[in-house]
Design a protein around this motif. Structure first.
Motif, PDB file in Angstrom:
ATOM      1  N   UNK A  57       0.563  -1.433   0.576  1.00  0.00           N
ATOM      2  CA  UNK A  57      -0.320   0.250  -0.289  1.00  0.00           C
ATOM      3  C   UNK A  57       1.059   1.290   0.002  1.00  0.00           C
ATOM      4  N   UNK A  58       0.134   2.481  -0.152  1.00  0.00           N
ATOM      5  CA  UNK A  58       0.883   3.882   0.239  1.00  0.00           C
ATOM      6  C   UNK A  58       1.104   3.362   1.025  1.00  0.00           C
ATOM      7  N   UNK A  59       2.004   4.769   1.507  1.00  0.00           N
ATOM      8  CA  UNK A  59       1.929   4.861   3.378  1.00  0.00           C
ATOM      9  C   UNK A  59       0.952   5.628   3.887  1.00  0.00           C
ATOM     10  N   UNK A  60       0.151   5.282   3.913  1.00  0.00           N
ATOM     11  CA  UNK A  60      -1.479   5.229   4.340  1.00  0.00           C
ATOM     12  C   UNK A  60      -2.005   4.334   5.608  1.00  0.00           C
ATOM     13  N   UNK A  61      -1.685   4.889   7.044  1.00  0.00           N
ATOM     14  CA  UNK A  61      -2.027   4.048   8.088  1.00  0.00           C
ATOM     15  C   UNK A  61      -3.370   3.700   8.027  1.00  0.00           C
ATOM     16  N   UNK A  62      -4.606   5.009   7.819  1.00  0.00           N
ATOM     17  CA  UNK A  62      -5.670   5.001   7.705  1.00  0.00           C
ATOM     18  C   UNK A  62      -5.904   4.669   7.156  1.00  0.00           C
ATOM     19  N   UNK A  63      -5.718   4.837   5.776  1.00  0.00           N
ATOM     20  CA  UNK A  63      -6.429   3.622   4.698  1.00  0.00           C
ATOM     21  C   UNK A  63      -6.136   2.423   5.082  1.00  0.00           C
ATOM     22  N   UNK A  64      -5.235   1.951   5.165  1.00  0.00           N
ATOM     23  CA  UNK A  64      -4.678   0.577   5.680  1.00  0.00           C
ATOM     24  C   UNK A  64      -5.537  -0.531   6.159  1.00  0.00           C
ATOM     25  N   UNK A  66      -8.462   0.635   7.828  1.00  0.00           N
ATOM     26  CA  UNK A  66      -9.746   0.969   7.671  1.00  0.00           C
ATOM     27  C   UNK A  66     -10.203  -0.090   5.946  1.00  0.00           C
ATOM     28  N   UNK A  67      -9.180   0.038   5.773  1.00  0.00           N
ATOM     29  CA  UNK A  67      -9.072  -0.826   4.408  1.00  0.00           C
ATOM     30  C   UNK A  67      -9.046  -2.116   5.480  1.00  0.00           C
ATOM     31  N   UNK A  68      -9.138  -2.659   5.760  1.00  0.00           N
ATOM     32  CA  UNK A  68      -9.476  -4.356   6.733  1.00  0.00           C
ATOM     33  C   UNK A  68      -9.883  -4.392   7.540  1.00  0.00           C
ATOM     34  N   UNK A  69     -10.805  -3.207   8.039  1.00  0.00           N
ATOM     35  CA  UNK A  69     -11.695  -3.316   8.618  1.00  0.00           C
ATOM     36  C   UNK A  69     -13.154  -3.625   7.686  1.00  0.00           C
ATOM     37  N   UNK A  93      -8.249   5.905  15.238  1.00  0.00           N
ATOM     38  CA  UNK A  93      -9.955   6.360  14.671  1.00  0.00           C
ATOM     39  C   UNK A  93      -9.951   4.674  13.757  1.00  0.00           C
ATOM     40  N   UNK A  94      -9.659   4.086  12.788  1.00  0.00           N
ATOM     41  CA  UNK A  94     -10.011   3.254  12.467  1.00  0.00           C
ATOM     42  C   UNK A  94      -9.825   2.075  13.318  1.00  0.00           C
ATOM     43  N   UNK A  98     -13.666   2.217  14.935  1.00  0.00           N
ATOM     44  CA  UNK A  98     -13.797   1.526  13.906  1.00  0.00           C
ATOM     45  C   UNK A  98     -14.553   0.047  14.382  1.00  0.00           C
TER      46      UNK A  98
ATOM     47  N   UNK B 128     -12.023   4.748   4.161  1.00  0.00           N
ATOM     48  CA  UNK B 128     -11.483   3.691   4.132  1.00  0.00           C
ATOM     49  C   UNK B 128     -11.744   2.478   3.915  1.00  0.00           C
ATOM     50  N   UNK B 129     -13.093   2.888   4.879  1.00  0.00           N
ATOM     51  CA  UNK B 129     -13.582   1.630   5.305  1.00  0.00           C
ATOM     52  C   UNK B 129     -14.542   0.634   4.072  1.00  0.00           C
ATOM     53  N   UNK B 132     -12.079  -1.000   1.674  1.00  0.00           N
ATOM     54  CA  UNK B 132     -11.645  -1.816   2.246  1.00  0.00           C
ATOM     55  C   UNK B 132     -12.718  -2.704   2.078  1.00  0.00           C
ATOM     56  N   UNK B 162      -5.872  10.051   1.932  1.00  0.00           N
ATOM     57  CA  UNK B 162      -5.221   8.248   1.520  1.00  0.00           C
ATOM     58  C   UNK B 162      -6.601   7.982   0.927  1.00  0.00           C
ATOM     59  N   UNK B 166      -5.234   5.685  -2.141  1.00  0.00           N
ATOM     60  CA  UNK B 166      -5.803   3.500  -2.446  1.00  0.00           C
ATOM     61  C   UNK B 166      -6.444   3.580  -2.891  1.00  0.00           C
TER      62      UNK B 166
END
Lengths: 338, 332
Positions: A57-64, A66-69, A93-94, A98, B128-129, B132, B162, B166
């Motif tokens: 991924x990009x360096x985007x911890x919120x994104x990462x 959130x995507x996992x969530x 926050x994620x 979340x 971001x969710x 995902x 982000x 992404x």
């Protein structure tokens, strides 16, 4: 076969991805060809077997996170690599609003089976790449927390985490990985184990007695288990018998096993690498003081880092981390007084 | 395509459906506002009055197994996505029959079985969710799309940046619907952003940015359908900005005194329901009586849902301890 923690985690991820095509791994620098397999080599080479499911991924911890969530809610089994545990705060926050709360807010109608892998440890990098932030997540209902101190546990706990229907945060220690070559850590401790060729898991929420004893109970996790065992060895020679418990899970805490030990020894010491304020020691000692105060023959002692960020200077860093000598000194003092 | 051709293509049934859904949202919001001010309903509410065309236009372009994610202002999205008045009303009353069994409340409405994630009330939190959820669809090779609703304020959050980046690099089937209602709580968007169109931000992520008239349900529907079908075909994410306005305050008892009178009036002339009603009448697609009947049926359904909610059981206090973990009780 004998594996280091890094290798055992890699094998656990491989085995789980092989077993279940819903499992995927997402993070920064985890599957780059010619790269290093995550900051601590755990995912090295996995992209060769699972190109679609090792997701850089990009360096985007919120994104990462959130995507996992979101992926977990839709039925996938994501594992997140946060590179350094310190970066969890970027995604807070994620993680805390979340991932931890979605199931509850839905009235128990959805599941969020995310595994979050966070390397920790005060290791020559100063305040922002070398802290132990486990206690922050102890006040975060909805997340289970595990912390393996041996390769055997790392394999079994990570597999249990992937199969768990709740979010699990796994703290891994930089000095225990056993990473090799250019990624080798200064001051690393050998935590490798014989990993049997079988599909085993270690239940989340179960601590283990690493050494039996009768005079004092020492509770710890990750690197501090190894320091506590060293201290116990020294004290044993002086005729002081310590029981060393490896928590393995920080939430839920195996308060049953801790209580049994304290009932036997009457003395409780909690060792941790994070600051004393609001730490794991605070939680464990409060629970023991609330439930079995009559069994204590001496005050509970918390052996922790000072209430400061982690410093850089090797001299200060050595002072910051509870060393085996400090642990044995504190135990000796209490045994002499009570 | 011209508006008239589109009206012909959509057909009467679909257009009456748009009208019905929009009136459902408006009537629901007006009714609960009354209940809330009377002190009969607990908690807080963020209302959707004036924005009905957004939720209805977008949700009408979705397939059954697509998923939406909403915000702290989710009533309109929930109704447009097909949640029942009963499960929404009961949730607002904190009853066990609510869509979240009383644990969510107004800001966390949702029912995943009906294609709506538990609403995320942190500004920018759902983007971001949604990346995902759509990533999961892609990995599982399912032909589904995930849609994020968020406001103008959320587009200033780091999570917006982000998520769009992404989604772009992972090429996920996501649609980011920005309902630009001109105000983040009491702050005018002009004060917190130097650009005119939020859709322009799409360019910096290498994805398409589209603007639609959020006061016109047909315009919203057409643009949403394009973005959704593009995502479904593997064309990646779109940022769809809907220019809209809320005719109510930000929350609870906010009278919206920070909005200039002229601004409010000019938007009220664009009322998405009044104008759409005129269109239906002018085009001869419906008569006054027919539309009145729809309104009356909705009022009746609302009456029933209020009774349903008020007569539904309260949770036991100890239910607080349920539903946190899937695999264990809450440790003491």
């Amino acid at each position: 076969m004998i594996l280091s923690i890094a290798e055992a985690l890699r094998k656990a991820i491989y085995d789980e991805m092989e077993r279940d095509d819903k499992v995927f791994h997402i993070g920064e620098d985890i599957g780059i060809e010619g790269g290093f397999g995550g900051a601590f080599t755990v995912t090295l080479g996995l992209e060769k077997s699972f190109r679609d499911r090792i997701i850089d991924t990009p360096i985007s911890e919120i994104g990462i996170f959130g995507a996992a969530c979101g992926a977990a809610v839709m039925g996938m089994r994501p594992i997140v690599d946060v590179q350094y545990g310190d970066f969890l705060f970027c995604a807070m926050d994620q993680v805390a609003n979340q991932i931890a709360k979605l199931r509850y807010m839905s009235g128990g109608k959805i599941k969020v089976p995310v595994v979050m892998r966070a390397p920790v440890g005060v290791t020559g990098r100063g305040s922002q790449h070398a802290q132990n932030m486990e206690p922050y997540f102890l006040s975060c209902p909805g997340i289970k927390i595990i912390a393996p101190s041996t390769a055997y546990d790392a394999y079994g706990l990570l597999k249990a985490a992937v199969r768990d229907d709740d979010p699990v945060l796994i703290f891994e220690h930089k000095l225990l990985y056993g990473a090799k070559g250019a990624r080798k850590e200064e001051g690393a401790i050998d935590a490798s184990s014989e990993i049997p060729d079988e599909d085993y898991t270690i239940p989340i929420g179960k601590a283990i007695v690493r050494k039996e004893g009768k005079d004092a109970t020492i509770i710890s996790h990750l690197l501090m288990v190894h320091h506590s065992l060293q201290a116990a060895k020294t004290l044993e020679k002086e005729g002081i018998s310590c029981e060393v418990i490896d928590l393995r899970s920080l939430w839920p805490l195996d308060i049953g096993l801790i209580s049994e030990s304290v009932k036997k020894t009457g003395r409780l010491f909690i060792v941790e690498e994070s600051p004393k304020q609001g730490g794991i020691g605070a939680e464990v000692s409060a629970q023991i003081a609330e439930t079995i105060p009559d069994h204590l023959i001496s005050p509970i002692v918390r052996i922790a880092a000072p209430n400061t960020p982690a410093p850089f200077s090797p001299v200060m860093e050595k002072f910051y981390i509870p060393q085996p000598e400090r642990i044995s000194k504190e135990v000796r003092k209490i045994i002499e007084e009570y | 395509m011209e508006h008239e051709d589109i009206i012909k293509e959509l057909g009467k049934e679909k257009l009456i459906g748009f009208y019905t859904k929009m009136v459902k949202i408006r009537s629901f919001e007006e009714r609960i506002r009354f209940l809330f001010l009377e002190g009969k309903m607990p908690g807080t509410i963020h209302q959707y009055i004036g924005m009905e065309a957004n939720a209805v236009g977008v949700c009408s372009a979705l397939q059954k197994d697509d998923v939406i994610a909403s915000t702290h202002r989710p009533h309109g999205h929930a109704i447009a996505r097909g949640l029942s008045f009963n499960e929404i009303m009961a949730e607002l009353y904190g009853r066990t029959t609510g869509c979240c069994r009383g644990k969510g409340g107004s800001m966390h409405l949702g029912n995943l079985e009906k294609g709506m994630l538990t609403a995320i009330a942190i500004v920018g939190g759902n983007l971001p969710i949604v990346v995902g959820m759509s990533l999961a669809f892609k990995l599982m090779k399912q032909n589904r799309v995930a849609v994020s609703f968020f406001g103008d304020g959320a587009s200033n959050e780091g999570s917006f940046h982000e998520s769009l980046n992404m989604a772009a690099v992972l090429n996920t089937p996501s649609v980011f619907v920005c309902e630009n209602n001109q105000y983040g709580a009491s702050t005018s968007i002009k004060k917190v952003m130097k650009i005119e169109n939020i859709a322009d931000r799409a360019r910096s992520y290498g994805i398409e940015g589209v603007i639609a008239d959020g006061m016109d349900v047909i315009d919203v529907y057409i643009h949403a359908k394009d973005a959704i079908e593009k995502a479904r075909k593997g064309g990646g994410p779109t940022l769809l900005e809907l220019k809209t306005f809320r005719f109510c305050g930000h929350s609870r008892r906010d009278p919206g005194s920070y909005i200039p009178k002229e601004e409010k009036e000019s938007w009220q002339r664009k009322d998405p329901i009044n104008n759409f009603k005129k269109l239906l009448l002018n085009e001869g697609l419906a008569g006054e009586d027919e539309l009145d009947d729809i309104n009356n049926l909705i009022e009746k359904e609302l009456d029933e849902s209020i009774i349903f909610a008020q007569e539904s059981p309260e949770p036991a206090p100890e239910d607080t301890l349920k539903d946190l973990y899937a695999t264990m009780e809450v440790p003491e």
